[in-house]
Design an enzyme around this catalytic site. Structure first.
Site, short mmCIF file in Angstrom:
data_model
loop_
_atom_site.label_atom_id
_atom_site.label_comp_id
_atom_site.label_asym_id
_atom_site.label_seq_id
_atom_site.Cartn_x
_atom_site.Cartn_y
_atom_site.Cartn_z
N GLY A 12 0.78 -1.23 0.00
CA GLY A 12 0.00 0.00 0.00
C GLY A 12 0.81 1.28 0.00
CB SER A 13 4.37 2.15 -0.63
OG SER A 13 4.59 1.76 -1.96
CG ASN A 14 2.23 3.47 -5.59
OD1 ASN A 14 2.72 4.49 -6.07
ND2 ASN A 14 2.78 2.28 -5.73
CE LYS A 65 -12.53 -14.52 -14.66
NZ LYS A 65 -13.30 -14.75 -15.89
CG MET A 92 -1.18 -7.51 -7.39
SD MET A 92 -0.33 -6.35 -8.51
CE MET A 92 0.86 -7.49 -9.23
NE ARG A 93 -8.09 -10.84 -6.67
CZ ARG A 93 -8.23 -12.16 -6.62
NH1 ARG A 93 -8.82 -12.80 -7.60
NH2 ARG A 93 -7.78 -12.83 -5.58
CG ASN A 109 -2.51 -0.12 -13.13
OD1 ASN A 109 -2.51 -0.37 -11.93
ND2 ASN A 109 -1.78 -0.82 -13.99
CG HIS A 111 2.91 -1.71 -15.21
ND1 HIS A 111 2.42 -2.94 -14.79
CD2 HIS A 111 4.01 -1.98 -15.94
CE1 HIS A 111 3.20 -3.90 -15.25
NE2 HIS A 111 4.18 -3.34 -15.95
#
Ligand code: GAR
Length: 203
Positions: A12-14, A65, A92-93, A109, A111
């Protein structure tokens, strides 16, 4: 103030960077809800620290998903919270068209590579194994194709001679935290417009 939601599966750092910037008044949004598909994910502790409503919502039986029912529940919870932008922060889905159509041009998102290089998992490790001299991160709008939506911004970092996957990912993450805040800010200021494959950024 515009309301955003954050989805995350990891430490959860972002999410923490977005929450801190919002708290400091540097990011003009209210983080109305954080959801995770992983019980005990770091995002839940961070949300408590920042007093942001957060919840674990079971993802269903698939690995890559959400189940259709779970995906509907995620969308319902975000809509109920008045969310206008969904920021994926290590979620991650894959998200499917019904979800994406509920938030048109409003799912972002981050990446950990310079897309279109190294989509998918552990991109910093892919970059190291490939031997590239520069790596980085990309913020993009999400489309049904994995890691392929219109690019909003990128940041570059060097790959250094003695890098390990850990040191390279740490260098990329330091940039991610700044880049994601900048991109969400641009969205909040109404300065992003998707034009086909690309994103126009107005002054
Ligand atoms: C980040 O490096 C993000 O770019 C990556 O997961 C990490 C999550 O870190 N996302 C992906 O690989 C998405 N395909 P965080 O939980 O500390 O924000």
């Amino acid at each position: 103030m515009k309301r955003i939601g954050v989805l995350g599966s990891g430490k959860g750092s972002n999410f923490g960077a977005l929450a801190e910037a919002a708290r400091e008044g540097k990011l003009p949004v209210k983080i109305a809800l954080a959801l995770t598909d992983v019980p005990g994910a770091g995002i839940l502790d961070l949300a408590a620290k920042y007093r942001i409503p957060a919840d674990y919502v079971p993802p269903g039986a698939f690995r890559t998903k959400l189940s259709p029912e779970a995906e509907r529940e995620y969308a319902r919870r975000l809509k109920e919270a008045g969310v206008e932008l969904v920021a994926l922060a290590g979620f991650m889905r894959m998200l499917k068209p019904p979800f994406l159509e509920a938030f048109p041009d409003a799912v972002m998102n981050i990446h950990p590579s310079l897309l279109p290089a190294f989509p998918g998992l552990e991109s910093w490790k892919q970059a190291l194994d490939y031997g590239v001299r520069f790596a980085g991160c990309t913020v993009h709008f999400v489309t049904p194709e994995m890691d392929a939506g219109p690019i909003i911004a990128q940041a570059v970092v060097p790959v250094l001679p003695h890098d390990t996957p850990y040191t390279l990912h740490a260098r990329i993450q330091a940039q991610e935290h700044k880049l994601y805040v900048e991109c969400v800010k641009l969205w909040a200021e109404g300065r992003l417009r998707v034009e086909g494959r690309t994103v126009a950024v107005s002054a």
